[in-house]
Design a protein around this motif. Structure first.
Motif, PDB file in Angstrom:
ATOM      1  N   LEU A  78       0.839  -1.196   0.000  1.00 19.53           N
ATOM      2  CA  LEU A  78       0.000   0.000   0.000  1.00 19.53           C
ATOM      3  C   LEU A  78       0.878   1.252   0.000  1.00 19.53           C
ATOM      4  CD1 LEU A  78      -2.833   1.286   0.204  1.00 19.53           C
ATOM      5  CD2 LEU A  78      -2.615   1.127   2.702  1.00 19.53           C
ATOM      6  N   VAL A  79       0.630   2.148  -0.972  1.00 21.37           N
ATOM      7  CA  VAL A  79       1.370   3.401  -1.100  1.00 21.37           C
ATOM      8  C   VAL A  79       0.467   4.550  -0.653  1.00 21.37           C
ATOM      9  CG1 VAL A  79       2.528   4.983  -2.690  1.00 21.37           C
ATOM     10  CG2 VAL A  79       2.748   2.492  -3.001  1.00 21.37           C
ATOM     11  N   VAL A  80       0.930   5.328   0.330  1.00 24.74           N
ATOM     12  CA  VAL A  80       0.127   6.423   0.878  1.00 24.74           C
ATOM     13  C   VAL A  80       0.839   7.755   0.609  1.00 24.74           C
ATOM     14  CG1 VAL A  80      -1.116   7.278   2.900  1.00 24.74           C
ATOM     15  CG2 VAL A  80      -0.540   4.836   2.729  1.00 24.74           C
ATOM     16  N   ASP A  81       0.201   8.587  -0.214  1.00 23.25           N
ATOM     17  CA  ASP A  81       0.752   9.912  -0.528  1.00 23.25           C
ATOM     18  C   ASP A  81      -0.368  10.767  -1.102  1.00 23.25           C
ATOM     19  OD1 ASP A  81       2.270  12.134  -1.855  1.00 23.25           O
ATOM     20  OD2 ASP A  81       3.981  10.898  -1.233  1.00 23.25           O
ATOM     21  N   ASP A  82      -0.377  12.033  -0.749  1.00 22.59           N
ATOM     22  CA  ASP A  82      -1.465  12.896  -1.211  1.00 22.59           C
ATOM     23  C   ASP A  82      -1.219  13.449  -2.612  1.00 22.59           C
ATOM     24  OD1 ASP A  82       0.663  14.392  -0.070  1.00 22.59           O
ATOM     25  OD2 ASP A  82      -0.613  16.170   0.000  1.00 22.59           O
ATOM     26  N   GLU A  83      -0.026  13.241  -3.164  1.00 25.57           N
ATOM     27  CA  GLU A  83       0.259  13.721  -4.511  1.00 25.57           C
ATOM     28  C   GLU A  83       0.133  12.575  -5.520  1.00 25.57           C
ATOM     29  OE1 GLU A  83       3.758  16.096  -4.963  1.00 25.57           O
ATOM     30  OE2 GLU A  83       3.711  16.738  -2.860  1.00 25.57           O
ATOM     31  N   PRO A  84      -0.827  12.698  -6.461  1.00 23.56           N
ATOM     32  CA  PRO A  84      -1.092  11.606  -7.423  1.00 23.56           C
ATOM     33  C   PRO A  84       0.142  11.176  -8.212  1.00 23.56           C
ATOM     34  CG  PRO A  84      -2.830  13.237  -7.509  1.00 23.56           C
ATOM     35  CD  PRO A  84      -1.752  13.816  -6.643  1.00 23.56           C
ATOM     36  N   MET A  85       0.944  12.103  -8.663  1.00 29.03           N
ATOM     37  CA  MET A  85       2.093  11.736  -9.491  1.00 29.03           C
ATOM     38  C   MET A  85       3.117  10.925  -8.698  1.00 29.03           C
ATOM     39  SD  MET A  85       2.832  14.991 -11.973  1.00 29.03           S
ATOM     40  CE  MET A  85       4.138  14.073 -12.768  1.00 29.03           C
ATOM     41  N   ILE A  86       3.302  11.305  -7.437  1.00 33.65           N
ATOM     42  CA  ILE A  86       4.251  10.561  -6.592  1.00 33.65           C
ATOM     43  C   ILE A  86       3.715   9.157  -6.317  1.00 33.65           C
ATOM     44  CG2 ILE A  86       5.324  10.454  -4.309  1.00 33.65           C
ATOM     45  CD1 ILE A  86       5.544  13.475  -4.359  1.00 33.65           C
ATOM     46  N   ARG A  87       2.406   9.051  -6.058  1.00 35.60           N
ATOM     47  CA  ARG A  87       1.792   7.723  -5.825  1.00 35.60           C
ATOM     48  C   ARG A  87       2.024   6.813  -7.027  1.00 35.60           C
ATOM     49  NH1 ARG A  87      -2.817  10.548  -4.000  1.00 35.60           N
ATOM     50  NH2 ARG A  87      -4.019   9.859  -5.822  1.00 35.60           N
ATOM     51  N   ARG A  88       1.721   7.352  -8.219  1.00 31.99           N
ATOM     52  CA  ARG A  88       1.866   6.538  -9.427  1.00 31.99           C
ATOM     53  C   ARG A  88       3.322   6.159  -9.669  1.00 31.99           C
ATOM     54  NH1 ARG A  88      -2.335   9.972 -11.403  1.00 31.99           N
ATOM     55  NH2 ARG A  88      -0.806  11.403 -12.352  1.00 31.99           N
ATOM     56  N   GLY A  89       4.221   7.115  -9.387  1.00 30.43           N
ATOM     57  CA  GLY A  89       5.644   6.829  -9.586  1.00 30.43           C
ATOM     58  C   GLY A  89       6.140   5.730  -8.652  1.00 30.43           C
ATOM     59  N   LEU A  90       5.736   5.807  -7.394  1.00 31.32           N
ATOM     60  CA  LEU A  90       6.130   4.763  -6.434  1.00 31.32           C
ATOM     61  C   LEU A  90       5.537   3.412  -6.818  1.00 31.32           C
ATOM     62  CD1 LEU A  90       5.976   6.425  -2.893  1.00 31.32           C
ATOM     63  CD2 LEU A  90       7.907   5.172  -3.879  1.00 31.32           C
ATOM     64  N   GLU A  91       4.287   3.429  -7.233  1.00 33.37           N
ATOM     65  CA  GLU A  91       3.641   2.186  -7.668  1.00 33.37           C
ATOM     66  C   GLU A  91       4.445   1.511  -8.765  1.00 33.37           C
ATOM     67  OE1 GLU A  91      -0.881   1.260  -7.773  1.00 33.37           O
ATOM     68  OE2 GLU A  91      -0.631   3.319  -8.490  1.00 33.37           O
ATOM     69  N   LYS A  92       4.823   2.300  -9.755  1.00 30.42           N
ATOM     70  CA  LYS A  92       5.542   1.754 -10.901  1.00 30.42           C
ATOM     71  C   LYS A  92       6.883   1.156 -10.475  1.00 30.42           C
ATOM     72  CE  LYS A  92       7.129   2.993 -15.546  1.00 30.42           C
ATOM     73  NZ  LYS A  92       7.224   4.086 -16.556  1.00 30.42           N
ATOM     74  N   LEU A  93       7.605   1.884  -9.630  1.00 30.17           N
ATOM     75  CA  LEU A  93       8.907   1.385  -9.170  1.00 30.17           C
ATOM     76  C   LEU A  93       8.759   0.097  -8.351  1.00 30.17           C
ATOM     77  CD1 LEU A  93      10.654   4.725  -8.106  1.00 30.17           C
ATOM     78  CD2 LEU A  93      11.129   3.341 -10.143  1.00 30.17           C
ATOM     79  N   ILE A  94       7.743   0.032  -7.516  1.00 31.03           N
ATOM     80  CA  ILE A  94       7.516  -1.158  -6.683  1.00 31.03           C
ATOM     81  C   ILE A  94       7.147  -2.356  -7.552  1.00 31.03           C
ATOM     82  CG2 ILE A  94       5.967  -2.179  -4.961  1.00 31.03           C
ATOM     83  CD1 ILE A  94       5.829   0.664  -3.696  1.00 31.03           C
ATOM     84  N   GLN A  95       6.261  -2.139  -8.527  1.00 32.25           N
ATOM     85  CA  GLN A  95       5.819  -3.238  -9.384  1.00 32.25           C
ATOM     86  C   GLN A  95       6.951  -3.792 -10.227  1.00 32.25           C
ATOM     87  OE1 GLN A  95       2.608  -1.372 -11.472  1.00 32.25           O
ATOM     88  NE2 GLN A  95       1.091  -1.841  -9.887  1.00 32.25           N
ATOM     89  N   GLN A  96       7.919  -2.966 -10.524  1.00 34.73           N
ATOM     90  CA  GLN A  96       9.058  -3.428 -11.329  1.00 34.73           C
ATOM     91  C   GLN A  96       9.948  -4.406 -10.563  1.00 34.73           C
ATOM     92  OE1 GLN A  96      10.978   0.183 -12.605  1.00 34.73           O
ATOM     93  NE2 GLN A  96       9.557   0.522 -14.313  1.00 34.73           N
ATOM     94  N   ALA A  97       9.785  -4.446  -9.238  1.00 36.51           N
ATOM     95  CA  ALA A  97      10.577  -5.387  -8.435  1.00 36.51           C
ATOM     96  C   ALA A  97      10.236  -6.815  -8.826  1.00 36.51           C
ATOM     97  CB  ALA A  97      10.342  -5.162  -6.947  1.00 36.51           C
TER      98      ALA A  97
END
Length: 344
Positions: A5-24
């Motif tokens: 679960l990624v928690v951040d109020d900024e949409p772009m940061i949320r999406r960026g973290l999601e992408k980096l995590i999924q690449q693992a």
């Protein structure tokens, strides 16, 4: 599948973290997002994540408060805090709430995936250490049941100490341990009852155990179970099979059934049948007939009893059936047997 679960109020940061995590490892990781701490806790209640990534500065509930609440409610979920340089003081406070990793913005692919891999590896190790195999639990149950049934106090103490050491080495949590011991006790009581020899009322014992968790409470409950068994067994003046033999002997003229004798002893008929065969080497029916025929031989040898009277005396109203049974056991009819003794 691990849920992060990624928690951040900024949409772009949320999406960026999601992408980096999924690449693992996309085959093992599923991501979800929340806009703030309140939103995150609602999602966690409905579906617990494996790992939580959270920003520090967020509306409604910031990362600091979220970490504090997580420690109180979900202390086993590892947290990764993501923050800027200006939030370092807040990040330090988060670390006091059990935060496992701290990443500075802007985050990098190597930093995010390194944190994910490290935490997943740690969870795998912890899970392995906290896991007790079903075969181990079944072995414990089997050994304790045998010790309880044979009232072996010393074996019980040794078994529980072995369990205590094992669970400590596996770092079993207190709540998990309490649940495990309660389930183990409930199964133990059930299996003792299934033997169905001495009817035992254990509801109060189980209720007390649920209020007294831990190994000390478990041992007291097991001792209480053995106390109940002892009390029931003291109701019999002799061993069950010896008691049954005496009852048969006193009632050879009656048509006793196995169920009747078992009921007299307070035993389950099926168990009593097995126990009787194990202790005597004979079935209940064969033993009862044999004793009848031995009494018949004594009465016939006395010479002052009519054969029909002997037949009734040993429980046979059907004289031909008595004659047939007697010959099967002795090789002679009653008349022939008397003749071998010189009695006309």
């Amino acid at each position: 599948m691990h849920r992060i679960l990624v928690v951040d109020d900024e949409p772009m940061i949320r999406r960026g973290l999601e992408k980096l995590i999924q690449q693992a490892d996309t085959s093992l990781i599923h991501t979800d997002t929340a806009e703030n701490g309140v939103d995150a806790l609602e999602k966690i209640r409905s579906s617990r994540p494996t790992i939580l990534f959270t920003d520090i500065r967020m509306p409604r509930m910031d990362g600091l408060e979220l970490c504090q609440r997580m420690q109180e409610l979900y202390g086993d979920i590892p947290i990764v805090v993501v923050s800027g340089y200006g939030d370092f003081e807040y990040a330090q406070k988060c670390m006091s709430y059990g935060v496992k990793e701290y990443l500075l913005k802007p985050v990098t692919k190597a930093g995010v995936q390194g944190a994910v891999n490290k935490l997943l590896a740690g969870l795998a190790t912890e899970s392995e250490r906290a896991y007790i195999s079903l075969s181990k639990l079944e072995l414990w149950l089997e050994q304790i049941e045998e010790a309880v049934w044979h009232l072996q106090d010393e074996v019980i103490r040794e078994m529980i100490e072995e369990m205590r050491i094992y669970c400590s080495s596996r770092r079993i949590e207190e709540r998990q341990l309490a649940q495990l011991l309660n389930e183990l006790l409930a199964k133990l009581v059930k299996q003792i009852k299934q033997r169905d020899v001495y009817p035992i009322v254990c509801e109060e014992l189980l209720a007390e155990a649920s209020r007294d968790s831990g190994f000390d409470g478990f041992e007291r409950s097991v001792q209480g179970l053995m106390k109940l068994i002892r009390a029931k067994r003291k109701g019999l003046l002799r061993e069950p099979v010896e008691e049954a033999k005496g009852y048969i002997e006193r009632n050879l003229s009656k048509e006793l059934s196995l169920e009747e004798v078992a009921d007299m002893l307070g035993l389950n008929a099926s168990y009593f049948s097995q126990l009787f065969k194990q202790m005597t080497g004979e079935t209940f029916v064969h033993y009862r007939i044999k004793r009848r025929m031995e009494l018949a031989k004594k009465l016939l040898a006395a010479g002052n009893h009519k054969i029909t009277d002997v037949s009734y005396e040993v429980g046979y109203a059907d004289h031909p059936h008595f004659t047939k049974t007697f010959k099967k056991f002795t090789g002679y009819t009653p008349s022939e047997y008397r003749a071998t003794l010189g009695i006309e």
